[in-house]
Motif scaffolding. Sequence first.
Motif, short mmCIF file in Angstrom:
data_model
loop_
_atom_site.label_atom_id
_atom_site.label_comp_id
_atom_site.label_asym_id
_atom_site.label_seq_id
_atom_site.Cartn_x
_atom_site.Cartn_y
_atom_site.Cartn_z
N HIS A 32 2.14 -2.93 -3.63
CA HIS A 32 0.64 -2.40 -3.86
C HIS A 32 -0.03 -3.08 -4.81
O HIS A 32 0.28 -4.31 -4.92
N THR A 33 -1.32 -2.71 -5.02
CA THR A 33 -2.23 -3.79 -5.71
C THR A 33 -2.00 -4.02 -7.08
O THR A 33 -2.34 -4.82 -7.85
N CYS B 84 -4.33 -1.11 1.84
CA CYS B 84 -4.68 -0.71 0.26
C CYS B 84 -6.23 -0.42 0.44
O CYS B 84 -6.45 0.16 -0.81
N GLY C 110 0.85 -1.32 0.02
CA GLY C 110 0.16 0.16 0.00
C GLY C 110 0.90 1.13 0.09
O GLY C 110 1.91 1.45 0.86
N ARG C 111 0.42 2.27 -0.98
CA ARG C 111 1.29 3.24 -0.85
C ARG C 111 0.63 4.81 -0.92
O ARG C 111 0.88 5.69 -1.42
#
Length: 292
Positions: free
Chosen positions: A193-194, A213, A169-170
Amino acid sequence: MPETVLLRGAPLAEALRAEIAEQAALLTGQDGGSVPTLAVVVASADPAVAKYAEAKGRTAAKLGIELTLERVDPADGQQALDALIDRLSADPSIHGILLELPLDPRLDAERAIRRIAPEKDVDGLTPVNLGLIAAGRESEAIAPATPLACIRLAESVTPLRGKRVAVVGRGRSVGRALIPMLINRDVTVTVCHTKTPDLAAAIAPAEIVFVACGAPGLIGGRQLQPGQIVIDAGISVVDDKVVGDVDAATATGVAAALTPVPGGVGPLTSTLIFHNLMQAIALQRALEGRQG
């Protein structure tokens, strides 16, 4: 099946609240002291936003902290919100400002956050505070509460220094701040991330996996390695239930420890807002000393 320890935020929050109450009492009782005061700004008609603000008010009362609820009618526009934040930032009787998110869709949250005085930014989201953290000067900043809660929960089971960690997650509210905060603690960080291909392979070397996320069930037992510590800061509502990014049903028995959603990161985050208020007061006093 090995037992997975559930890392609940309430016990850490309870201990922290005792410390905050003691600090608040000392500040209030000092010569020339005043009651620590937090202004919570609500600019939305969403009932959930009002509910979160009211919950903070109840916590503040228990801690000996004054909380003022400042409402802005979204129909009055961005200028009304900006003017309120400017006034609160300049008011010496207000020690902390929290902009309750999300705002009404007609309002610009980024613009509003940038107007908060950094030394009163109890959410730790202003560019100044995030920049200080990224520069390795975290002691001079107010750290965002959710990343700080993630770190404290992980530290409750293992020291972080030297660990290999994955952050999945960012986003601005968690990942963007959590990554440099972990680096500041001598952690080796892999950022995912995704859009990361083969997420399971990317997080496999990590001893601790932080997930934020807002993607329900993104990670489950198939993506995890036995013995990993998993801190789930994701939050979504599915079928009227609050859920995280981790499929707890399949992660249980694989992860050594896991934060439940709800009940994990959330309770500690809400208490750390008031911890940040104490940090804000310390920063304001230091600033007054330099100006004096």
